[in-house]
Motif scaffolding. Structure first.
Motif, PDB file in Angstrom:
ATOM      1  N   ALA A 101      48.121  81.924  44.576  1.00  0.00           N
ATOM      2  CA  ALA A 101      47.664  81.492  45.901  1.00  0.00           C
ATOM      3  C   ALA A 101      47.275  80.026  45.842  1.00  0.00           C
ATOM      4  CB  ALA A 101      46.467  82.327  46.335  1.00  0.00           C
ATOM      5  N   GLU A 102      47.202  79.421  47.009  1.00  0.00           N
ATOM      6  CA  GLU A 102      46.743  78.031  47.070  1.00  0.00           C
ATOM      7  C   GLU A 102      45.275  77.956  46.639  1.00  0.00           C
ATOM      8  OE1 GLU A 102      47.191  77.025  51.126  1.00  0.00           O
ATOM      9  OE2 GLU A 102      49.368  76.780  51.034  1.00  0.00           O
ATOM     10  N   PRO A 103      44.886  76.917  45.890  1.00  0.00           N
ATOM     11  CA  PRO A 103      43.462  76.728  45.597  1.00  0.00           C
ATOM     12  C   PRO A 103      42.721  76.337  46.865  1.00  0.00           C
ATOM     13  CG  PRO A 103      44.746  74.863  44.804  1.00  0.00           C
ATOM     14  CD  PRO A 103      45.733  75.892  45.277  1.00  0.00           C
ATOM     15  N   ASP A 104      41.403  76.444  46.840  1.00  0.00           N
ATOM     16  CA  ASP A 104      40.645  76.070  48.028  1.00  0.00           C
ATOM     17  C   ASP A 104      40.541  74.542  48.133  1.00  0.00           C
ATOM     18  OD1 ASP A 104      38.463  75.144  46.417  1.00  0.00           O
ATOM     19  OD2 ASP A 104      37.588  77.133  46.391  1.00  0.00           O
ATOM     20  N   VAL A 105      39.976  74.087  49.234  1.00  0.00           N
ATOM     21  CA  VAL A 105      39.944  72.646  49.528  1.00  0.00           C
ATOM     22  C   VAL A 105      39.221  71.852  48.443  1.00  0.00           C
ATOM     23  CG1 VAL A 105      39.127  70.894  51.146  1.00  0.00           C
ATOM     24  CG2 VAL A 105      40.112  73.023  52.017  1.00  0.00           C
ATOM     25  N   SER A 106      38.085  72.366  47.980  1.00  0.00           N
ATOM     26  CA  SER A 106      37.308  71.630  46.974  1.00  0.00           C
ATOM     27  C   SER A 106      38.058  71.560  45.647  1.00  0.00           C
ATOM     28  CB  SER A 106      35.933  72.283  46.779  1.00  0.00           C
ATOM     29  OG  SER A 106      36.055  73.618  46.323  1.00  0.00           O
ATOM     30  N   GLN A 107      38.732  72.637  45.269  1.00  0.00           N
ATOM     31  CA  GLN A 107      39.513  72.626  44.026  1.00  0.00           C
ATOM     32  C   GLN A 107      40.672  71.643  44.129  1.00  0.00           C
ATOM     33  OE1 GLN A 107      40.391  76.849  44.028  1.00  0.00           O
ATOM     34  NE2 GLN A 107      39.065  77.200  42.261  1.00  0.00           N
ATOM     35  N   THR A 108      41.303  71.619  45.299  1.00  0.00           N
ATOM     36  CA  THR A 108      42.415  70.693  45.508  1.00  0.00           C
ATOM     37  C   THR A 108      41.944  69.248  45.415  1.00  0.00           C
ATOM     38  OG1 THR A 108      43.536  72.294  46.930  1.00  0.00           O
ATOM     39  CG2 THR A 108      44.224  70.001  47.121  1.00  0.00           C
ATOM     40  N   ARG A 109      40.826  68.968  46.047  1.00  0.00           N
ATOM     41  CA  ARG A 109      40.295  67.599  46.013  1.00  0.00           C
ATOM     42  C   ARG A 109      39.952  67.183  44.574  1.00  0.00           C
ATOM     43  NH1 ARG A 109      38.301  63.842  49.508  1.00  0.00           N
ATOM     44  NH2 ARG A 109      36.740  62.410  48.679  1.00  0.00           N
ATOM     45  N   ARG A 110      39.324  68.081  43.812  1.00  0.00           N
ATOM     46  CA  ARG A 110      38.977  67.760  42.427  1.00  0.00           C
ATOM     47  C   ARG A 110      40.241  67.502  41.599  1.00  0.00           C
ATOM     48  NH1 ARG A 110      35.082  71.851  43.096  1.00  0.00           N
ATOM     49  NH2 ARG A 110      36.343  73.370  41.934  1.00  0.00           N
ATOM     50  N   TYR A 111      41.274  68.272  41.863  1.00  0.00           N
ATOM     51  CA  TYR A 111      42.545  68.078  41.147  1.00  0.00           C
ATOM     52  C   TYR A 111      43.070  66.663  41.380  1.00  0.00           C
ATOM     53  CZ  TYR A 111      47.529  68.419  40.064  1.00  0.00           C
ATOM     54  OH  TYR A 111      48.785  68.189  39.567  1.00  0.00           O
ATOM     55  N   PHE A 112      43.086  66.223  42.633  1.00  0.00           N
ATOM     56  CA  PHE A 112      43.640  64.902  42.935  1.00  0.00           C
ATOM     57  C   PHE A 112      42.685  63.777  42.537  1.00  0.00           C
ATOM     58  CE2 PHE A 112      46.488  67.416  45.669  1.00  0.00           C
ATOM     59  CZ  PHE A 112      47.704  66.890  45.234  1.00  0.00           C
ATOM     60  N   GLU A 113      41.394  64.061  42.487  1.00  0.00           N
ATOM     61  CA  GLU A 113      40.448  63.075  41.960  1.00  0.00           C
ATOM     62  C   GLU A 113      40.780  62.774  40.497  1.00  0.00           C
ATOM     63  OE1 GLU A 113      36.637  64.788  42.644  1.00  0.00           O
ATOM     64  OE2 GLU A 113      36.354  63.788  44.582  1.00  0.00           O
ATOM     65  N   LYS A 114      41.063  63.834  39.736  1.00  0.00           N
ATOM     66  CA  LYS A 114      41.413  63.651  38.324  1.00  0.00           C
ATOM     67  C   LYS A 114      42.716  62.879  38.180  1.00  0.00           C
ATOM     68  CE  LYS A 114      39.158  67.906  36.736  1.00  0.00           C
ATOM     69  NZ  LYS A 114      39.386  69.272  36.162  1.00  0.00           N
ATOM     70  N   MET A 115      43.584  63.002  39.167  1.00  0.00           N
ATOM     71  CA  MET A 115      44.871  62.298  39.137  1.00  0.00           C
ATOM     72  C   MET A 115      44.759  60.872  39.673  1.00  0.00           C
ATOM     73  SD  MET A 115      47.004  64.618  37.975  1.00  0.00           S
ATOM     74  CE  MET A 115      48.638  64.080  38.451  1.00  0.00           C
ATOM     75  N   ASN A 116      43.549  60.467  40.070  1.00  0.00           N
ATOM     76  CA  ASN A 116      43.309  59.140  40.660  1.00  0.00           C
ATOM     77  C   ASN A 116      44.195  58.890  41.879  1.00  0.00           C
ATOM     78  OD1 ASN A 116      41.348  58.293  38.707  1.00  0.00           O
ATOM     79  ND2 ASN A 116      43.008  57.955  37.257  1.00  0.00           N
ATOM     80  N   ALA A 117      44.382  59.930  42.677  1.00  0.00           N
ATOM     81  CA  ALA A 117      45.219  59.821  43.863  1.00  0.00           C
ATOM     82  C   ALA A 117      44.451  59.167  45.008  1.00  0.00           C
ATOM     83  CB  ALA A 117      45.698  61.210  44.285  1.00  0.00           C
ATOM     84  N   ASP A 118      45.169  58.730  46.026  1.00  0.00           N
ATOM     85  CA  ASP A 118      44.577  58.167  47.234  1.00  0.00           C
ATOM     86  C   ASP A 118      43.968  59.319  48.034  1.00  0.00           C
ATOM     87  OD1 ASP A 118      44.117  57.235  49.852  1.00  0.00           O
ATOM     88  OD2 ASP A 118      45.738  55.773  49.726  1.00  0.00           O
ATOM     89  N   LEU A 119      42.644  59.445  47.986  1.00  0.00           N
ATOM     90  CA  LEU A 119      41.988  60.609  48.583  1.00  0.00           C
ATOM     91  C   LEU A 119      42.054  60.604  50.107  1.00  0.00           C
ATOM     92  CD1 LEU A 119      38.870  61.068  46.269  1.00  0.00           C
ATOM     93  CD2 LEU A 119      41.090  62.210  46.172  1.00  0.00           C
TER      94      LEU A 119
END
Length: 288
Positions: free
Chosen positions: A156-174
């Protein structure tokens, strides 16, 4: 374990981790989930844990001798019977010092009858040193004879907070992550594609403009927005995918009509009907 690095799906990860530790992992696994949930990436992580590899990336590239991967080919992505027969032949070889092996077959919803039948016997008569890992986005398209011989796990898709943490670790444009998450929710694969591909992001924005125009019963604008893609079916299909995702977020009679129109014209686009005609008819139907 590599699978513990996967974002979300803690219950599935925990179950498979325990099976790996206890030596009770099924000989055939089917990993399912909607497009973008990372079923193929998860399969590579799991294969790494099975064969004690140290690089999921190397596994995915086909560089680990203990992991064999079958992928579809051509525009349809269909899995050829010849590729399954080659996999079956390699099954008869003994691994070095009894090492565990993993056979990954990606996107099995693209099996044809011949390729599915070629796999069946080996699923019915497993070898102790081989684990089959099948993946699919649309499990209902997979032949029941194959599906019934696998232990099925749905991501299943992760929740919003998990998704945000994932992209934070990737140094993505939040900021962009937030923009794309508004439509794709926790679908990391779809968000990642939009982040990495400016054209993909633009197709999503086009779908949003079409949704707004449809809500105003403005068929002319819908047609105008779609017209540049009538000779670019892959992009047109992506826009329809996005229209479906946007409609799924809304709870209204209008969104139901949009969903129905999207499903109808996705099917039509797979036929020989002229794309120009399909776009014009869709523009009329979605704005009624």
């Amino acid at each position: 374990m590599f699978i513990t690095q996967f974002t979300g799906n803690e219950k599935t990860v925990g179950t498979l981790s325990k099976a790996l530790q206890n030596g009770t992992l099924s000989h055939a696994l089917l990993i399912t989930g909607e497009k973008g949930t990372g079923v193929n990436f998860f399969a590579s992580l799991l294969a790494c844990d099975i064969v004690n590899a140290d690089s999921p990336e190397a596994v995915s590239r086909g560089e680990n001798p203990l992991v064999s991967i079958v992928r579809g080919s051509g525009a349809s992505g269909q899995i050829k019977v010849g590729d399954i027969r080659a996999l079956n032949e390699s099954r008869s070889y003994s691994s070095i010092a009894g090492a565990k092996r993993a056979f990954i077959i990606e996107n099995c919803d693209n099996f044809n009858l011949s390729s599915a039948n070629a796999l069946l016997k080996n699923l019915e008569e497993p070898k102790d040193d081989i684990t089959y890992i099948l993946t699919a986005n649309n499990v209902s398209s997979l032949p029941a004879t194959v599906r019934s011989r696998c232990r099925v796990y749905t991501l299943a898709e992760p929740d919003v907070s998990q998704t945000r943490r994932y992209f934070e670790k990737m140094n993505a444009d939040l900021e962009k992550v937030g923009e794309f998450s508004a439509v794709y929710r926790g679908n990391i694969g779809k968000i990642q594609n939009a982040l990495n591909d400016a054209k993909r992001a633009e197709l999503l924005r086009t779908a949003q403009k079409i949704t707004d125009a449809a809500a105003k019963h403005d068929g002319y604008t819908v047609s105008k927005l779609l017209y540049p893609y009538v000779k670019d079916k892959p992009s047109l299909n992506m826009i329809f995918d996005d229209l479906g995702d946007i409609a799924a977020l809304q709870m209204s009679e209008r969104s139901v009509k949009m969903s129905e129109a999207v499903l109808k014209y996705r099917r039509i686009l797979k036929t020989n009907v002229g794309t120009n005609i399909a776009v014009e008819n869709f523009s009329i139907e979605c704005t009624k």
